[in-house]
Every structure is written in C-alpha cells, then in structure tokens.
Design an enzyme around this catalytic site. Structure first.
Site, PDB file in Angstrom:
ATOM      1  CB  SER A   1      -0.931  -0.051   1.219  1.00  0.00           C
ATOM      2  OG  SER A   1      -1.667   1.126   1.363  1.00  0.00           O
TER       3      SER A   1
ATOM      4  CE1 TYR B   1       0.209   4.694  -5.862  1.00  0.00           C
ATOM      5  CE2 TYR B   1       0.358   6.373  -4.168  1.00  0.00           C
ATOM      6  CZ  TYR B   1       0.820   5.197  -4.736  1.00  0.00           C
ATOM      7  OH  TYR B   1       1.871   4.537  -4.154  1.00  0.00           O
TER       8      TYR B   1
HETATM    9  N1  LIG Z   1       7.816   5.008  -5.162  1.00  0.00           N
HETATM   10  C1  LIG Z   1       7.135   5.450  -4.115  1.00  0.00           C
HETATM   11  O1  LIG Z   1       7.345   6.588  -3.640  1.00  0.00           O
HETATM   12  C2  LIG Z   1       6.121   4.575  -3.449  1.00  0.00           C
HETATM   13  C3  LIG Z   1       5.657   4.937  -2.171  1.00  0.00           C
HETATM   14  C4  LIG Z   1       4.707   4.135  -1.545  1.00  0.00           C
HETATM   15  C5  LIG Z   1       4.250   3.004  -2.176  1.00  0.00           C
HETATM   16  N2  LIG Z   1       4.715   2.672  -3.422  1.00  0.00           N
HETATM   17  C6  LIG Z   1       4.166   1.476  -4.054  1.00  0.00           C
HETATM   18  O2  LIG Z   1       5.222   0.585  -4.326  1.00  0.00           O
HETATM   19  C7  LIG Z   1       4.832  -0.280  -5.393  1.00  0.00           C
HETATM   20  C8  LIG Z   1       5.965  -0.387  -6.381  1.00  0.00           C
HETATM   21  O3  LIG Z   1       6.161   0.881  -7.005  1.00  0.00           O
HETATM   22  P1  LIG Z   1       7.596   1.459  -7.372  1.00  0.00           P
HETATM   23  O4  LIG Z   1       7.775   2.691  -6.608  1.00  0.00           O
HETATM   24  O5  LIG Z   1       8.605   0.383  -7.277  1.00  0.00           O
HETATM   25  O6  LIG Z   1       7.337   1.898  -8.882  1.00  0.00           O
HETATM   26  P2  LIG Z   1       7.925   1.377 -10.260  1.00  0.00           P
HETATM   27  O7  LIG Z   1       9.409   1.369 -10.250  1.00  0.00           O
HETATM   28  O8  LIG Z   1       7.220   2.179 -11.279  1.00  0.00           O
HETATM   29  O9  LIG Z   1       7.444  -0.145 -10.317  1.00  0.00           O
HETATM   30  C9  LIG Z   1       6.122  -0.503 -10.583  1.00  0.00           C
HETATM   31  C10 LIG Z   1       6.088  -1.962 -10.959  1.00  0.00           C
HETATM   32  O10 LIG Z   1       4.725  -2.326 -11.206  1.00  0.00           O
HETATM   33  C11 LIG Z   1       4.648  -2.951 -12.468  1.00  0.00           C
HETATM   34  N3  LIG Z   1       3.372  -2.688 -13.114  1.00  0.00           N
HETATM   35  C12 LIG Z   1       2.801  -1.488 -13.351  1.00  0.00           C
HETATM   36  N4  LIG Z   1       1.643  -1.642 -14.019  1.00  0.00           N
HETATM   37  C13 LIG Z   1       1.493  -2.973 -14.214  1.00  0.00           C
HETATM   38  C14 LIG Z   1       0.523  -3.759 -14.854  1.00  0.00           C
HETATM   39  N5  LIG Z   1      -0.551  -3.226 -15.448  1.00  0.00           N
HETATM   40  N6  LIG Z   1       0.673  -5.091 -14.871  1.00  0.00           N
HETATM   41  C15 LIG Z   1       1.750  -5.660 -14.295  1.00  0.00           C
HETATM   42  N7  LIG Z   1       2.710  -4.971 -13.659  1.00  0.00           N
HETATM   43  C16 LIG Z   1       2.581  -3.640 -13.635  1.00  0.00           C
HETATM   44  C17 LIG Z   1       5.799  -2.341 -13.276  1.00  0.00           C
HETATM   45  O11 LIG Z   1       6.215  -3.248 -14.293  1.00  0.00           O
HETATM   46  P3  LIG Z   1       5.916  -3.105 -15.866  1.00  0.00           P
HETATM   47  O12 LIG Z   1       5.941  -1.649 -16.194  1.00  0.00           O
HETATM   48  O13 LIG Z   1       7.018  -3.900 -16.475  1.00  0.00           O
HETATM   49  O14 LIG Z   1       4.581  -3.742 -16.033  1.00  0.00           O
HETATM   50  C18 LIG Z   1       6.878  -2.247 -12.218  1.00  0.00           C
HETATM   51  O15 LIG Z   1       7.556  -3.465 -12.092  1.00  0.00           O
HETATM   52  C19 LIG Z   1       3.548   0.322  -5.981  1.00  0.00           C
HETATM   53  O16 LIG Z   1       2.436  -0.405  -5.531  1.00  0.00           O
HETATM   54  C20 LIG Z   1       3.540   1.716  -5.402  1.00  0.00           C
HETATM   55  O17 LIG Z   1       2.232   2.228  -5.296  1.00  0.00           O
HETATM   56  C21 LIG Z   1       5.639   3.419  -4.064  1.00  0.00           C
END
Ligand SMILES: NC(=O)c1ccc[n+]([C@@H]2O[C@H](COP(=O)([O-])OP(=O)(O)OC[C@H]3O[C@@H](n4cnc5c(N)ncnc54)[C@H](OP(=O)(O)O)[C@@H]3O)[C@@H](O)[C@H]2O)c1
Length: 267
Positions: A145, A159
């Site tokens: 989350s 989001y």
């Molecule tokens: N970065 C932050 O500040 C932050 C903070 C709190 C929570 N989060 C959460 O952490 C999690 C990971 O995010 P991240 O920060 O690591 O971002 P990220 O680097 O953009 O990674 C997102 C991942 O989700 C995959 N993805 C996106 N859409 C998809 C789809 N339709 N089907 C399958 N895979 C999909 C992407 O792979 P493909 O593009 O190859 O599909 C990628 O591997 C998310 O749930 C995000 O909400 C992030």
C-alpha cells in the site's frame, strides 16, 4: 506466530521489473535463497532478472509476463502461481499512479489505476487466501500500500484512494483467516526512489525519498515477521504517530502545497 523462512521456498513478486519489486526480488534471492515467480509487463526486464538470479544467486525463477489491468492475465498469473510448485508467500507490489490535477487526468487512467492497484490485488489475494486456507500450511501474503492510504496527497487523489482501499481490505480480511499459520501484511512506505518518482514532477520531494534498498529490506522483514501494518523508516513511523495529533485537513494541505510547488515549476 512463527516467522516465515524463505529459504528454498517459492514466492510470488508482482511488479518485479523495476523499483521496489525488483529490489525485493533480488534481496529475496541473494539473501534469503528464495525461488521466485516474478511478474510484470516488461518481458525483457524480467528475463534479465531471471538470468542474473539463476546464475548468481543459484535460485529458480519463473517469469510470468502479465498486464495486471487485464482480467485474463490476472487469472493466468494466479494459475501459474499455484501450479507446478508449492507457493509459500506472495508480495503484491505492482502499482501505478497519476500525478497531476485530478480533472486533467487522461481518459482511461482512472480505470487502469483501479484495475492495477485494486482489482488485481483483490482477485489475486482472494484466490491465494482460498488456496492457503485449504492447504493449512505456513504462508504469508504482503500487499504494498502506501502512507498515501493514511495521509492522501493531493494531485494523486485516485492513487491515494486505491492505497486506502487495499489497506482496509487486507486489515479486515486478516481477521477472517482460519489458518493460523497464514498472515496478511500491509506494507505502507512513504516516498521511495524508484521509476514512479523519478520524473521532474517529483523534484520537490526528492530529498524525502527512501533508497529502494532500504524500502525492500524493511518490506521483506515485515512479511517475514508477519507484521499487520508496517511503515518503513523510523522518521516515517514517528512522523505518522505525530501527524495523528494534527487535523487531517492540515496535513493534507501541507502535502498539497509541496506537490503543487513541484507541478508549478514545470509550467
Ligand atoms: N515510489 C514510491 O514513492 C512509493 C511509495 C509508496 C508506495 N509505493 C508502491 O510501491 C509499489 C511499487 O512501485 P515502485 O515505486 O517500485 O514503482 P515502479 O518502479 O514504477 O514499479 C512498478 C512496478 O509495477 C509494475 N506494473 C505497473 N503496471 C502494471 C501492470 N498493469 N501489470 C503488471 N505490472 C505492472 C511495473 O512493471 P511493468 O511496467 O514492467 O509492467 C513495475 O515493475 C507500488 O504499488 C507503489 O504504489 C511506491
């Protein structure tokens, strides 16, 4: 409840092609010697990771190229995760955002975010919980989350809504479990330095972003120790407690000002 031991066990990680999911997959392989089912849309990234982890960490890796905004792909991922190996744990991490004024959100983005962040999570969790309840064995599921579930940032309104949904869904479902060796964990990071936050739009927030290695390490530890809810970073945890003492509208207003500053600089 006994802590999970990932050694030589199969773990599903969604969103493993970049960011937090990629780093958790690497740490699970190198440090915990876990076998992995890695899923995302970008086949090249997943196949590169598979080759690296099989050669250098000596674990087995199964790649599932799937678009989690598509129902058929969700179903295929569930089947492939539950067939051919004994699944021990899952990290449902894949997620997307839209950052900008809500009324300017492009057509179709709302549905895509809802499908990826909420519908896929509910569908996969439901099938995994059914499976683990029947199996009656040691197992764990962690949903990624965000602190946005607690303090919703303006300009990411959809989001924030999706992250609050999955937090409440998992927290409520945990109570219904009959298998006392199964745990459901909600992981709620603040900002992390990943592809999601790398654009200029996040310039005002860059100083607050947690290194992805730390976020991955704390996430794995939260799943392993079967935390109910976990916010990584002492500052985030203390901040979150402190923020509870203040009116939510004030906190959201402060977040809004910071995000607005970032957006204004792009004009
Ligand atoms: N970065 C932050 O500040 C932050 C903070 C709190 C929570 N989060 C959460 O952490 C999690 C990971 O995010 P991240 O920060 O690591 O971002 P990220 O680097 O953009 O990674 C997102 C991942 O989700 C995959 N993805 C996106 N859409 C998809 C789809 N339709 N089907 C399958 N895979 C999909 C992407 O792979 P493909 O593009 O190859 O599909 C990628 O591997 C998310 O749930 C995000 O909400 C992030």
């Amino acid at each position: 409840m006994k802590s999970l031991n990932f050694n030589n066990k199969w773990i599903l990680v969604t969103g493993a092609s970049s960011g937090l999911g990629y780093e958790m997959a690497r740490q699970l392989a190198y440090q915990h010697k876990a076998n992995l089912i890695i899923a995302a849309r970008r086949a090249d990234k997943l196949n590169q990771l598979k080759a690296e982890l099989e050669q250098q960490a000596g674990v087995q890796v199964k790649v599932v190229v799937a678009d989690l905004s598509v129902q058929a792909d969700i179903d295929r991922l569930i089947s492939l995760s539950l067939e051919g190996q004994e699944l021990y744990a899952a990290i449902l991490n894949a997620g997307i955002t839209y950052f900008g004024p809500h009324i300017e959100m492009p057509e179709g983005d709302f549905e895509r975010i809802l499908q990826t962040n909420v519908i896929s999570v509910v569908r996969i969790t439901t099938q995994l919980v059914k499976h683990f309840e029947i199996a009656g064995k040691e197992s764990g599921v962690m949903i990624v989350s965000s602190m946005a579930a607690l303090y919703p940032p303006p300009y990411q309104a959809v989001y924030a809504g999706t992250k609050a949904f999955v937090m409440n869904f998992i927290n409520a479902l945990q109570y219904e479990l009959k298998n006392k060796q199964l745990s459901l964990t909600v992981y709620a990071p603040g900002g992390i330095a990943t592809e999601m936050t790398e654009g200029e739009k996040f310039n005002e927030l860059k100083a607050w972003l947690m290194p992805v290695e730390q976020a991955a390490k704390e996430g794995i530890a939260a799943l392993q120790s079967r935390k109910y809810n976990h916010i990584p970073g002492l500052l985030n945890r203390v901040g979150s407690k402190f923020m509870k003492l203040l009116p939510k509208s004030f906190i959201v207003g402060q977040l809004g000002k910071t995000y607005q500053k970032s957006l204004d600089k792009l004009k």
